[in-house]
Design a protein around this motif. Structure first.
Motif, PDB file in Angstrom:
ATOM      1  N   ALA A   1       0.588  -1.072  -0.082  1.00  0.00           N
ATOM      2  CA  ALA A   1       0.138   0.104  -0.057  1.00  0.00           C
ATOM      3  C   ALA A   1       0.954   1.257   0.176  1.00  0.00           C
ATOM      4  CB  ALA A   1      -0.829  -0.022   1.264  1.00  0.00           C
ATOM      5  N   SER A   2       2.103   1.146   0.816  1.00  0.00           N
ATOM      6  CA  SER A   2       2.881   2.447   0.598  1.00  0.00           C
ATOM      7  C   SER A   2       3.631   2.823  -0.656  1.00  0.00           C
ATOM      8  CB  SER A   2       3.992   2.165   1.785  1.00  0.00           C
ATOM      9  OG  SER A   2       5.029   1.249   1.075  1.00  0.00           O
ATOM     10  N   HIS A   3       3.836   1.680  -1.453  1.00  0.00           N
ATOM     11  CA  HIS A   3       4.230   1.757  -2.806  1.00  0.00           C
ATOM     12  C   HIS A   3       3.149   2.229  -3.706  1.00  0.00           C
ATOM     13  CE1 HIS A   3       8.010  -0.155  -2.135  1.00  0.00           C
ATOM     14  NE2 HIS A   3       7.405  -1.407  -1.916  1.00  0.00           N
ATOM     15  N   MET A   4       2.024   1.758  -3.357  1.00  0.00           N
ATOM     16  CA  MET A   4       0.846   2.871  -4.192  1.00  0.00           C
ATOM     17  C   MET A   4       0.604   4.105  -3.819  1.00  0.00           C
ATOM     18  SD  MET A   4      -0.311   0.252  -6.336  1.00  0.00           S
ATOM     19  CE  MET A   4      -1.898   1.113  -6.708  1.00  0.00           C
ATOM     20  N   ALA A   5       0.911   4.464  -2.549  1.00  0.00           N
ATOM     21  CA  ALA A   5       0.589   5.699  -2.236  1.00  0.00           C
ATOM     22  C   ALA A   5       1.763   6.501  -2.796  1.00  0.00           C
ATOM     23  CB  ALA A   5       1.097   5.793  -0.493  1.00  0.00           C
ATOM     24  N   LYS A   6       2.842   6.118  -3.367  1.00  0.00           N
ATOM     25  CA  LYS A   6       3.757   6.772  -3.865  1.00  0.00           C
ATOM     26  C   LYS A   6       3.489   7.082  -5.450  1.00  0.00           C
ATOM     27  CE  LYS A   6       7.960   5.993  -0.946  1.00  0.00           C
ATOM     28  NZ  LYS A   6       9.134   5.301  -0.908  1.00  0.00           N
ATOM     29  N   LYS A   7       3.112   5.797  -5.942  1.00  0.00           N
ATOM     30  CA  LYS A   7       2.808   5.797  -7.495  1.00  0.00           C
ATOM     31  C   LYS A   7       1.486   6.432  -7.859  1.00  0.00           C
ATOM     32  CE  LYS A   7       2.919   1.554  -9.220  1.00  0.00           C
ATOM     33  NZ  LYS A   7       2.946   0.170  -9.219  1.00  0.00           N
ATOM     34  N   SER A   8       0.490   6.412  -7.212  1.00  0.00           N
ATOM     35  CA  SER A   8      -0.773   6.869  -7.466  1.00  0.00           C
ATOM     36  C   SER A   8      -0.933   8.535  -7.260  1.00  0.00           C
ATOM     37  CB  SER A   8      -1.953   6.119  -7.107  1.00  0.00           C
ATOM     38  OG  SER A   8      -3.210   6.651  -7.215  1.00  0.00           O
ATOM     39  N   PRO A   9      -1.022   9.260  -8.169  1.00  0.00           N
ATOM     40  CA  PRO A   9      -1.341  10.558  -7.789  1.00  0.00           C
ATOM     41  C   PRO A   9      -2.715  10.831  -6.931  1.00  0.00           C
ATOM     42  CG  PRO A   9      -0.500  10.417  -9.968  1.00  0.00           C
ATOM     43  CD  PRO A   9      -0.857   9.020  -9.589  1.00  0.00           C
ATOM     44  N   ALA A  10      -3.548  10.080  -7.272  1.00  0.00           N
ATOM     45  CA  ALA A  10      -4.822  10.260  -6.932  1.00  0.00           C
ATOM     46  C   ALA A  10      -4.964   9.732  -5.362  1.00  0.00           C
ATOM     47  CB  ALA A  10      -5.745   9.332  -7.646  1.00  0.00           C
ATOM     48  N   ALA A  11      -3.920   9.067  -4.686  1.00  0.00           N
ATOM     49  CA  ALA A  11      -3.785   8.672  -3.502  1.00  0.00           C
ATOM     50  C   ALA A  11      -3.477   9.868  -2.642  1.00  0.00           C
ATOM     51  CB  ALA A  11      -3.092   7.663  -3.225  1.00  0.00           C
ATOM     52  N   GLY A  12      -2.954  10.827  -2.976  1.00  0.00           N
ATOM     53  CA  GLY A  12      -2.462  12.002  -2.068  1.00  0.00           C
ATOM     54  C   GLY A  12      -1.664  11.532  -1.138  1.00  0.00           C
ATOM     55  N   GLY A  13      -0.700  10.413  -1.581  1.00  0.00           N
ATOM     56  CA  GLY A  13       0.323  10.094  -0.383  1.00  0.00           C
ATOM     57  C   GLY A  13      -0.261   9.153   0.638  1.00  0.00           C
ATOM     58  N   VAL A  14      -1.408   8.803   0.548  1.00  0.00           N
ATOM     59  CA  VAL A  14      -2.060   7.787   1.492  1.00  0.00           C
ATOM     60  C   VAL A  14      -2.925   6.709   0.822  1.00  0.00           C
ATOM     61  CG1 VAL A  14      -3.498   7.319   3.500  1.00  0.00           C
ATOM     62  CG2 VAL A  14      -2.126   9.573   3.378  1.00  0.00           C
ATOM     63  N   PHE A  15      -2.549   5.570   1.070  1.00  0.00           N
ATOM     64  CA  PHE A  15      -3.499   4.278   0.219  1.00  0.00           C
ATOM     65  C   PHE A  15      -3.942   3.395   1.156  1.00  0.00           C
ATOM     66  CE2 PHE A  15      -4.383   0.770  -2.466  1.00  0.00           C
ATOM     67  CZ  PHE A  15      -4.827   1.583  -3.710  1.00  0.00           C
ATOM     68  N   ASP A  16      -5.433   3.388   1.434  1.00  0.00           N
ATOM     69  CA  ASP A  16      -5.918   2.300   2.431  1.00  0.00           C
ATOM     70  C   ASP A  16      -6.148   1.154   1.494  1.00  0.00           C
ATOM     71  OD1 ASP A  16      -7.440   1.123   4.147  1.00  0.00           O
ATOM     72  OD2 ASP A  16      -8.750   2.504   4.467  1.00  0.00           O
ATOM     73  N   LEU A  17      -5.872   0.103   2.162  1.00  0.00           N
ATOM     74  CA  LEU A  17      -5.873  -1.232   1.269  1.00  0.00           C
ATOM     75  C   LEU A  17      -6.583  -2.185   2.435  1.00  0.00           C
ATOM     76  CD1 LEU A  17      -5.044  -2.473  -1.165  1.00  0.00           C
ATOM     77  CD2 LEU A  17      -3.017  -3.493  -0.319  1.00  0.00           C
ATOM     78  N   THR A  18      -7.567  -1.620   3.352  1.00  0.00           N
ATOM     79  CA  THR A  18      -8.192  -2.498   4.463  1.00  0.00           C
ATOM     80  C   THR A  18      -9.233  -3.220   3.571  1.00  0.00           C
ATOM     81  OG1 THR A  18      -9.208  -0.561   5.177  1.00  0.00           O
ATOM     82  CG2 THR A  18      -7.253  -1.357   6.350  1.00  0.00           C
ATOM     83  N   THR A  19      -9.941  -2.399   2.602  1.00  0.00           N
ATOM     84  CA  THR A  19     -11.216  -3.114   1.915  1.00  0.00           C
ATOM     85  C   THR A  19     -10.647  -4.253   0.842  1.00  0.00           C
ATOM     86  OG1 THR A  19     -11.099  -1.555   0.243  1.00  0.00           O
ATOM     87  CG2 THR A  19     -12.272  -0.920   2.221  1.00  0.00           C
ATOM     88  N   MET A  20     -11.696  -5.277   0.782  1.00  0.00           N
ATOM     89  CA  MET A  20     -11.305  -6.206  -0.360  1.00  0.00           C
ATOM     90  C   MET A  20     -11.441  -5.818  -1.683  1.00  0.00           C
ATOM     91  SD  MET A  20     -10.556  -9.161   1.135  1.00  0.00           S
ATOM     92  CE  MET A  20     -10.617 -10.132  -0.188  1.00  0.00           C
TER      93      MET A  20
END
Length: 423
Positions: free
Chosen positions: A151-170
């Motif tokens: 999820a932290s890698h996705m937070a860096k890669k995805s501009p839409a994430a705004g630096g935070v990526f929550d992967l707690t949902t399925m």
């Protein structure tokens, strides 16, 4: 019970520390070099876009660096270590469960926060770190530490994430796993990645869906644990107390070959003093000290020599004077004239907690006095700067010192290097 973890990762940490005190570096390519200015160990996004590879030898990319006017810095570990500690202090205001994983990463335990918007909570952390410390971070949130890493890698890669990526949902998990190479999963090294690829497992999702029996046969229990983590089953808990160290090593490659014993003595004295400080910082004592020296293996036509000597201490200790004395005694045993030494170091062995130190039956009853002296010693260096006082001052000529021609000031750890604000 379901777990929630967050991984906080400082973005391009070394480069970000340099930019913090020199805003003119923002938006231009920047790299940081390893000890002795040998290799690239950190790159800004702009430097990455130029094709400068991580770990590349500096001399090989120097033409590219000159052509694109890349700013180059020697590593400044006192600065980086202090900025890391500041980030960790901020994280402790959000949760009591903080595991410092590396100088620029920390796992957080967020159990009990299920009822709130976790992504919004992550954005609060991110904003507070930027406001209080000035460094950018990315935050991944998930039900296991392995998924939090992804999820932290996705937070860096995805501009839409705004630096935070929550992967707690399925919902997004399988999509993220399908977009992640198996070799990029935390705990899967190069050798296992090659094996998995040979068996048709190319992505993290392929590993997620592989049969347990197959994984255990080819990747053992640790591989099955990784797969379970990818499935959302927490198998790796936070390490609230780091595992006890077995050894402590302080060593350096020299900026120039050293041929004289007095220069080696200076270097080994400094390394032994630093090793003693590290022991005291961890409330540890050592029972043995090893000193080692070596020449370079890669200089054609030169004889190679490497050797180590271990000295038993008279009772476990972390006293700088006693450790330096033992290290120098070891150096005297292994010193051979006629060689050009490239590296030396000191290793502390037989580590134990101060409270369990084994005393010497015949030693003088001065342990309490030694402890008081070392506490005063460390307190002065903390308040006035590292190296303010030390045992056996190395002297004005230190040819063994590392090449650090491009090192920035120690802005936060040395009084003389404090930044000056002009209005």
């Amino acid at each position: 019970m379901a777990r929630i973890f967050a991984l906080v990762d400082c973005n391009n940490f070394y480069v970000s520390c340099e930019r913090l005190f020199d805003p003119a570096l923002i938006g231009i390519p920047v790299v940081v070099l390893s000890n002795n200015d040998g290799c690239i160990i950190a790159r800004s996004e702009e430097a990455k876009a130029l094709g400068i590879a991580m770990g590349a030898a500096f001399f090989e990319v120097r033409p590219l660096i000159r052509r694109h006017r890349v700013r180059v810095f020697s590593s400044n570990y006192p600065l980086y270590g202090d900025m890391s500690a500041r980030v960790m202090d901020v994280l402790a205001t959000f949760t009591p469960e903080v595991e410092i994983y590396s100088i620029d990463e920390a796992f957080l335990g967020l159990d009990g926060f299920e009822g709130r918007d976790l992504a919004a909570y992550g954005r609060q952390m991110r904003a507070k770190i930027h406001r209080w410390v000035g460094l950018p971070v990315s935050i991944g949130i998930a039900g296991t530490k392995t998924l939090a890493k992804l999820a932290s890698h996705m937070a860096k890669k995805s501009p839409a994430a705004g630096g935070v990526f929550d992967l707690t949902t399925m919902a997004p998990r399988r999509r993220v796993l399908a977009d992640t190479e198996a070799g990029d999963v935390w705990g899967v090294g190069h050798r296992l990645a090659r094996m998995l690829k040979a068996h048709g497992i190319h992505t993290a999702l392929d590993l997620h869906d592989a049969p347990d029996a197959w994984i255990r046969k080819r990747m053992a229990v640790t591989g099955l644990r990784t797969a379970m983590e990818l499935r959302g089953v927490s198998c790796i808990d936070l390490e609230h107390v780091p595992p006890p160290k077995q050894t402590t090593v302080v060593s350096r490659s020299f900026g120039h070959p050293v041929t004289r014993l007095d220069e080696l003595r200076d270097a080994v004295s400094v390394f032994a003093g630093r090793a003693a400080e590290k022991l005291r910082g961890g409330r540890l004592v050592a029972s043995n000290v090893s000193a080692f020296i070596m020449t370079s293996r890669f200089i054609e036509g030169e004889r190679h020599y490497a050797n180590t000597a271990t000295i038993a201490l008279a009772g476990s200790t972390n006293h700088s004077g006693r450790i330096i004395q033992a290290a120098l005694a070891g150096l005297e045993r292994i010193w051979r004239p006629g060689y050009r030494y490239k590296k030396a170091g000191v290793m502390m062995l037989g580590l134990a907690a101060e409270s369990r130190a084994q005393l010497d039956l015949f030693a003088s009853p001065s342990r309490a006095r030694d402890t008081d002296i070392m506490e005063a010693f460390d307190d002065i260096n903390r308040r006035l700067g590292a190296g303010t006082i030390r045992y056996g001052w190395p002297g004005p000529r230190q040819g063994w010192r590392m090449n650090q021609q491009r090192r920035s000031p120690s802005y936060t750890t040395r009084w003389t290097d404090l930044p000056v604000a002009r209005g």
